[in-house]
Design a protein around this motif. Structure first.
Motif, PDB file in Angstrom:
ATOM      1  N   UNK A   1       0.825  -1.270   0.034  1.00 14.10           N
ATOM      2  CA  UNK A   1       0.049   0.054   0.087  1.00 14.10           C
ATOM      3  C   UNK A   1       0.885   1.226  -0.192  1.00 14.10           C
ATOM      4  N   UNK A   2       1.888   1.132   0.782  1.00 12.13           N
ATOM      5  CA  UNK A   2       3.039   2.451   0.839  1.00 12.13           C
ATOM      6  C   UNK A   2       3.498   2.613  -0.648  1.00 12.13           C
ATOM      7  N   UNK A   3       3.868   1.510  -1.197  1.00 15.79           N
ATOM      8  CA  UNK A   3       4.389   1.708  -2.617  1.00 15.79           C
ATOM      9  C   UNK A   3       3.477   2.144  -3.704  1.00 15.79           C
ATOM     10  N   UNK A   4       2.242   1.721  -3.426  1.00 12.03           N
ATOM     11  CA  UNK A   4       1.172   2.451  -4.354  1.00 12.03           C
ATOM     12  C   UNK A   4       0.963   4.203  -4.019  1.00 12.03           C
ATOM     13  N   UNK A   5       0.939   4.378  -2.807  1.00 10.57           N
ATOM     14  CA  UNK A   5       0.709   5.737  -2.251  1.00 10.57           C
ATOM     15  C   UNK A   5       1.918   6.679  -2.699  1.00 10.57           C
ATOM     16  N   UNK A   6       3.220   6.051  -2.719  1.00  7.12           N
ATOM     17  CA  UNK A   6       4.398   6.841  -2.935  1.00  7.12           C
ATOM     18  C   UNK A   6       4.595   6.826  -4.359  1.00  7.12           C
ATOM     19  N   UNK A   7       4.634   5.675  -5.076  1.00  6.74           N
ATOM     20  CA  UNK A   7       4.607   5.693  -6.399  1.00  6.74           C
ATOM     21  C   UNK A   7       3.617   6.497  -7.179  1.00  6.74           C
ATOM     22  N   UNK A   8       2.487   6.541  -6.595  1.00  4.65           N
ATOM     23  CA  UNK A   8       1.482   7.438  -7.180  1.00  4.65           C
ATOM     24  C   UNK A   8       1.650   8.789  -7.400  1.00  4.65           C
TER      25      UNK A   8
ATOM     26  N   UNK B   1       4.484   3.206 -18.337  1.00  2.00           N
ATOM     27  CA  UNK B   1       4.880   2.066 -17.697  1.00  2.00           C
ATOM     28  C   UNK B   1       4.858   1.947 -16.080  1.00  2.00           C
ATOM     29  N   UNK B   2       4.948   3.394 -15.513  1.00  4.90           N
ATOM     30  CA  UNK B   2       4.747   3.762 -14.148  1.00  4.90           C
ATOM     31  C   UNK B   2       3.317   3.381 -13.779  1.00  4.90           C
ATOM     32  N   UNK B   3       2.351   3.890 -14.708  1.00  3.79           N
ATOM     33  CA  UNK B   3       0.702   3.747 -14.454  1.00  3.79           C
ATOM     34  C   UNK B   3       0.393   2.189 -14.601  1.00  3.79           C
ATOM     35  N   UNK B   4       1.047   1.371 -15.551  1.00  4.91           N
ATOM     36  CA  UNK B   4       0.710  -0.081 -15.497  1.00  4.91           C
ATOM     37  C   UNK B   4       1.417  -0.637 -14.564  1.00  4.91           C
ATOM     38  N   UNK B   5       2.570  -0.178 -13.828  1.00  8.74           N
ATOM     39  CA  UNK B   5       3.204  -0.854 -12.721  1.00  8.74           C
ATOM     40  C   UNK B   5       2.204  -0.718 -11.418  1.00  8.74           C
ATOM     41  N   UNK B   6       1.561   0.401 -11.469  1.00  5.46           N
ATOM     42  CA  UNK B   6       0.780   0.695 -10.140  1.00  5.46           C
ATOM     43  C   UNK B   6      -0.628  -0.384 -10.345  1.00  5.46           C
ATOM     44  N   UNK B   7      -1.115  -0.452 -11.417  1.00  3.11           N
ATOM     45  CA  UNK B   7      -2.088  -1.442 -11.896  1.00  3.11           C
ATOM     46  C   UNK B   7      -1.707  -2.820 -11.518  1.00  3.11           C
TER      47      UNK B   7
END
Length: 199
Positions: free
Chosen positions: A102-109, A148-154
């Motif tokens: 969850x932290x990965x998604x929040x930070x990566x977002x 690629x970042x957006x795909x990674x978040x998915x």
């Protein structure tokens, strides 16, 4: 049939010398293909930069280096969280892994938000992809990376769902997603060096 977690144990603990390739072969094939495509872009960029270094240097000075640095820290931190989360999932610490994912998604977002924040003033000032070769490479390559970042978040979202639904998760699946995100991070480090740091 041996589970992914069980299959992992002998190579990691029972026999430290045993070779273990994390993730899935299909993901490694995809990543190598992706790196090849970006590698060709990198080579083309360097060739054209060598032909008109003054233009590229002048255009490069229009970029917001502060946002570039922040985006680099964002991706490095998110990759660190994802690596720790994958290790926690491997060790059966599901709740801890979910928090880290969850932290990965929040930070990566934050990355897409900051990238749009960076692009907005440039486009408003007339620095579009059609202005010159530097900005053409800049928008094409950073835009492709943003996809690629957006795909990674998915993908990380699917990892979270998988971990919530499976008490014994497929570790290979989680590792494959983590490897993809680390590849996205690696690509950004090269892009950051090419567009923001190279003089």
């Amino acid at each position: 049939m041996m589970s992914s977690s069980s299959a992992l144990a002998p190579g990691r603990a029972g026999n430290p010398r045993a070779r273990y390739l994390p993730g899935e072969a299909g993901m490694w094939f995809f990543i190598l293909g992706d790196l090849l495509i970006f590698g060709l872009y990198f080579i083309a960029y360097m060739v054209y930069r060598g032909q008109d270094s003054a233009l590229f240097l002048h255009s490069q000075q229009q970029l917001n280096q502060s946002i570039g640095v922040i985006n680099t820290l964002v991706l490095l931190t998110s990759s660190w969280c994802l690596a720790l989360g994958t290790e926690a999932a491997r060790d059966g610490k599901t709740a801890h892994a979910l928090r880290l994912f969850g932290a990965t998604v929040a930070i990566g977002g934050l990355f897409p938000f900051l990238k749009l924040l960076e692009w907005g003033p440039k486009l408003a000032a007339g620095h579009t992809a059609g202005e010159n070769l530097f900005f053409m490479f800049y928008y094409v390559m950073t835009g492709l990376h943003l996809c690629h970042v957006l795909l990674g978040l998915v993908i990380i979202g699917f990892m979270i769902r998988h971990l919530r639904r499976n008490p014994l998760p497929d570790v290979k699946f989680l590792e494959a997603g983590a490897i993809y995100w680390h590849m996205v991070d690696l690509l950004w480090l090269v892009l950051f060096a090419l567009f923001y740091l190279m003089r």
